[in-house]
Design a protein around this motif. Sequence first.
Motif, PDB file in Angstrom:
ATOM      1  N   LEU A  34      13.349 -10.981 -33.036  1.00  0.00           N
ATOM      2  CA  LEU A  34      13.397 -12.353 -33.231  1.00  0.00           C
ATOM      3  C   LEU A  34      13.284 -12.439 -35.048  1.00  0.00           C
ATOM      4  N   GLN A  35      13.760 -12.934 -36.145  1.00  0.00           N
ATOM      5  CA  GLN A  35      13.341 -12.743 -37.168  1.00  0.00           C
ATOM      6  C   GLN A  35      13.721 -13.811 -38.212  1.00  0.00           C
ATOM      7  N   ARG A  36      12.985 -14.663 -38.368  1.00  0.00           N
ATOM      8  CA  ARG A  36      13.414 -15.729 -38.895  1.00  0.00           C
ATOM      9  C   ARG A  36      14.904 -16.442 -38.292  1.00  0.00           C
ATOM     10  N   GLY A  37      14.378 -17.230 -36.940  1.00  0.00           N
ATOM     11  CA  GLY A  37      15.494 -17.354 -36.114  1.00  0.00           C
ATOM     12  C   GLY A  37      16.745 -16.824 -35.948  1.00  0.00           C
ATOM     13  N   ARG A  38      17.075 -15.771 -35.723  1.00  0.00           N
ATOM     14  CA  ARG A  38      18.310 -14.959 -36.265  1.00  0.00           C
ATOM     15  C   ARG A  38      17.569 -14.195 -35.409  1.00  0.00           C
ATOM     16  N   MET A  39      18.573 -13.433 -34.366  1.00  0.00           N
ATOM     17  CA  MET A  39      17.854 -12.271 -33.289  1.00  0.00           C
ATOM     18  C   MET A  39      18.902 -11.209 -34.220  1.00  0.00           C
ATOM     19  N   VAL A  40      18.165 -10.532 -34.595  1.00  0.00           N
ATOM     20  CA  VAL A  40      18.536  -8.692 -35.135  1.00  0.00           C
ATOM     21  C   VAL A  40      18.941  -7.833 -34.203  1.00  0.00           C
ATOM     22  N   GLU A  41      18.203  -7.594 -32.907  1.00  0.00           N
ATOM     23  CA  GLU A  41      18.310  -6.845 -32.200  1.00  0.00           C
ATOM     24  C   GLU A  41      18.371  -6.706 -30.842  1.00  0.00           C
ATOM     25  N   ALA A  42      18.677  -6.298 -29.519  1.00  0.00           N
ATOM     26  CA  ALA A  42      18.293  -6.762 -28.572  1.00  0.00           C
ATOM     27  C   ALA A  42      18.543  -5.796 -27.431  1.00  0.00           C
ATOM     28  N   GLY A  43      18.354  -5.077 -26.470  1.00  0.00           N
ATOM     29  CA  GLY A  43      18.842  -4.271 -25.740  1.00  0.00           C
ATOM     30  C   GLY A  43      17.490  -3.807 -24.716  1.00  0.00           C
ATOM     31  N   GLU A  44      17.512  -2.376 -24.723  1.00  0.00           N
ATOM     32  CA  GLU A  44      16.680  -2.312 -23.861  1.00  0.00           C
ATOM     33  C   GLU A  44      15.252  -1.269 -24.515  1.00  0.00           C
ATOM     34  N   THR A  45      13.599  -1.391 -23.911  1.00  0.00           N
ATOM     35  CA  THR A  45      13.152  -1.712 -24.225  1.00  0.00           C
ATOM     36  C   THR A  45      13.062  -0.474 -24.823  1.00  0.00           C
ATOM     37  N   ALA A  46      13.337   0.377 -24.323  1.00  0.00           N
ATOM     38  CA  ALA A  46      13.051   2.233 -24.657  1.00  0.00           C
ATOM     39  C   ALA A  46      13.862   2.010 -25.595  1.00  0.00           C
ATOM     40  N   SER A  47      15.010   1.817 -25.419  1.00  0.00           N
ATOM     41  CA  SER A  47      16.096   2.544 -27.169  1.00  0.00           C
ATOM     42  C   SER A  47      15.508   1.562 -27.581  1.00  0.00           C
ATOM     43  N   VAL A  48      15.266  -0.015 -28.098  1.00  0.00           N
ATOM     44  CA  VAL A  48      14.691  -0.220 -29.173  1.00  0.00           C
ATOM     45  C   VAL A  48      13.748  -0.419 -29.778  1.00  0.00           C
ATOM     46  N   PHE A  49      12.770  -0.160 -29.561  1.00  0.00           N
ATOM     47  CA  PHE A  49      11.262   0.803 -29.812  1.00  0.00           C
ATOM     48  C   PHE A  49      11.495   2.085 -30.125  1.00  0.00           C
ATOM     49  N   GLY A  50      12.284   2.489 -29.373  1.00  0.00           N
ATOM     50  CA  GLY A  50      12.582   4.299 -29.555  1.00  0.00           C
ATOM     51  C   GLY A  50      13.557   4.837 -30.339  1.00  0.00           C
TER      52      GLY A  50
END
Lengths: 315, 515
Positions: free
Chosen positions: B213-229
Amino acid sequence: MTFVLRRLLGFAATLFVAAAVIFFLLDLLPGDPARFILGINASAEAVANLRIQLGLEAPAWQRFFAWIGSMLIGDFGVSYTQGAPVAALIGERLWVSLPLALFAMVLSAAVGLPIGIAAARRRGSPIDTGLMVLAQLGVAIPNFWFGMLLTLVFAVGLRWLPTGGFTPWHEDPAAALRALMLPGIALALPQAAILARVMRTALVEVTGQDFIRTARAKGMTMSEAVWRHGVRNAFLPVLTILGLQFAYLVAGVIIVENVFYLPGLGRLIFTAISERDLILVRGITIVLVIGVTLTMLLTDLCYALVDPRLREGGS
Amino acid sequence: MSLVEVANLSIAFGALQAVDGIGFAIGKGERFGLVGESGSGKTLTALAIAGLLPETARREGTIRFDGAPLPHDERALARLRGKRIGMVFQEPMTALNPLMKVGRQIGEALALTKAGGDIGALLTEVGLLPTHGERYPHQLSGGQRQRVMIAMALASAPDILIADEPTSALDLVTQAKVLDLIAALCDRRGMALMFISHDLKAVARLCTRVAVLQRGRMVEAGETASVFGAPGDGYTRRLVAAARMQLPEIAHGSPGGVLVATRGLTRRFRQPGSWPLPGKPLTAVDKVDFAVRTGESIALVGPSGCGKTTLARILVGLDTANAGSIAFDGRVYHGADLSPDLRRDLSLVFQDPFSSFDPRMSVAQSLAEPLRLLDGLPPEMHRQRLAENVAAVGLEPAMLTRFPHEFSGGQRQRLAIARALMTRPKFLVLDEPVSALDLSVRAEVLALLMRLKADYGLTYLVISHDLDMVAAIADRVLVMQAGRIVEEGKPAELFTNPRHEMTRELVAARLPAVG
C-alpha cells in the motif's frame, strides 16, 4: 503492606508538622490570653498569676509537647470564653458538621459521577454540551448564594424544609436530617459540578486508550468495553479530586453553617476567632487538620486498592 | 470461497481519503501480508475488517467475511470479531488493561465467546507459564505482554489472526521469537493470518502473499517471493532497496587518536525494596571500558534493558556514573559534571523525533537553544549558523519559522540532527536515530548522517538493535548485555563469526534479507 506502612508514617509525620505549625503560629500572635480573659483593667499581678495558672510561663517547646501529650489522651484543654472542655465542645458540634460534610460528599459523587459518565458517553452531542454548560454554572455559583436561593425557594416559598437552625439528633432525628438537607445541597453543588467535569474528561481520555480497543477486539461493544474496562481506569483521577474536595468542603462548611445558622464546627471556629479564644481555635484547627489528613490517607489507600501498580511500593 | 474478501474499500476522514479503493482476498489458512509505510492506510484496512474504525471514519465498498457481509448491528459485529477474528496490536505496553490481572483479561475473551478453553493452556501455548495469569500487565516484559495479547486473540479459536505491527515495539531477539510463535500457531491451528507491517523482512518471513500500500492505494500484490524478488512497481522497488540497507559507498578515513575513553564506568539504580529494607540495586552499566577514536563510527548493540541508553546518557552528561570516569580529549568527567566548554563538543540525537521537540517553540527557537553554550559567538552569527545547518541537513532555511507539527517524521529527525550540530560538536551520540522513521526515509537519513560525518569530521556512537543498519554504517561494534560489553569487533567479522552467546543470539534473530 509496605505501602500501607509508608502512608501511615507519612500521615503521622504530616500531623506532627501541622500541629507544630498551628501551635507556634498561634503562639507568635500578639495578645496575651491571660490579659484577654481578665480584661484591660486587671492588675499586672493578677495577669501574672493567671499566666502561671494557665502554664503560659513555661518555654514554648515544653508547652507544645504538653499539648500534644494531653491531646493523645483526649484532653484538648478548656475554653476560656465558654468555660467548657474543648473536646466536649468540638464533639458536640462534630455531630452537625461531620454528617453535613459526608452528606455533601455522597451527594456530589452520586450526582456528579453519573453526569460525567453520561456526558462522556455522548461526547459532542447536545446532551454533552448541555450537561457541561450546567457543570460550568455549578462551578461558578458560590455556595452561600446558592444556599440563600435554596432557602428562598424551599423554605420560605414552598415551606418544605426549615430555613435554618438545628434540632439535635437525640431529640428528633428526622428533623435533624431535614435541617441538613438544604445546606448539604448547597455544599454539594459546586463539588458535583467539578466531579462531573473531571469524570467526563477522564472517561473520554480512557475511551481512546488501546486497551479499550483490545476489549472491543475480544468481542465487546463500545459500551461494554467502557463499562468493564474504562470506568475503573477513569476513576483514578476522580479519586484524587474527591480527596482534595474534602479540604474545600471544610472551608465551605464554615460559610454554609453561618448562612443556615447551624451549630456546627464552622460556627464554633468563627466565634472562637472573634473572641480570641486561642485554645479553642487551636483545638478546632487541629481537628480539621486531622480530618483532612485522614481523608488524604484514605484516598491514598483507595488508590492502592484500585491500582495494582501502586501496591508494590515503587515510586 | 475466501475467508475475507475486501472489494473497493475506501475510508475517508472528512476530505482526507485515507484508503482509496483497495481490494484483496484472504483464503482459509492463508498467510497474507499488508506492507506499507505510516499513513499508507494499512492499519485502517485491518480495523475496517474487524469493524473497529473510529466513529468519524466514512467507509465505502464491501467487506465479506466467510461469504457474508459484515453485520450492521454493533453487537452482532462485536460478537463476530470476538468469535472469529483474533487481533494483536502494535503497542503491548498500552494494549492491556493495567488494573486487571492478565489471566482475567484472557478469561474475559473466553467467556464472551463461550469458547470452552483454559487460561493456563492458552498461556502455555504462547510460551508462558500458567502462573503468569496471576500477574498484572506492568509485571510483564514487552515480549511477555505481546504473548498475552496473542493468547487472548487465540481464546476464541479464531479463523484469522490480524496482527498489526506486532513486533515493531520489541527488541530484535524478542521480535524473532514472537514472529516464530505466530508462524507456529498458524500452522498448528490452520489459522489464516493477516500480517501488517512496514518491515519487509518480517513480512517475507511469515507471509506467502503480500499487497503493498502507498498512500491508501494498492500499488502491487502477489506471491511474496515474486513481489519482493522482482518488484514491478517503482515504489515497491524503493522499499525493497531500502530494506536491503544499501547505502552509497563512503570512504572511511583512517581513525585518529583516542577521543573518548571510559574507565570502569558504572551506574547503579536503587530499586524499591520492601520497607525498611533497601531494594537490591540494579547495575545498569557495569564497569564499562571502551575507547572511540576520532573519526570512527562505533555501534552499540544489545537487547532492550541492557544499559545502552544509560551509557549514552552518562556520556553526554545527562546522568552521572556511580563509579569510573570518562576522558574526552584527555579531560576527565563523570557525567553531569561535564564542563560547559566541553559540553559543546558533545551532542545527542534522540530516537523519537516527535517528542524531542517542544511543540510550542518554532523550529528556529529549538535549534538556537544549544547556541547558549557558545558565548563567544556574536548574535548576528546565530542566524547564519541556523541557515547553514538547516541547509546541511537538506531542508530550506525558510522552514525555520514553522512549528514541529508541520514536519514529517523524517524532516523532524533531520532537524534534530541540525540541532545536534549547532555547536559544531566533535562527538555525536545517536540513540536509535532511524528506528522511528519509515523504511524509505531511513536510508536517506543514514546517508545524510554519513555525509555530515565526512563534512564536519564527526565521530559517532550509534545505539541500535538493527544489525543491518549497524553493518552499513559502523566501523566497529560493541555488544552489550546486562550492563557489560561482552564482545567487540568489526561488523563483518562479528556478524559472520560471533563468539559470545549474546552476539550469537542477536545474529540468529536477524531476519534474512528480502528478494
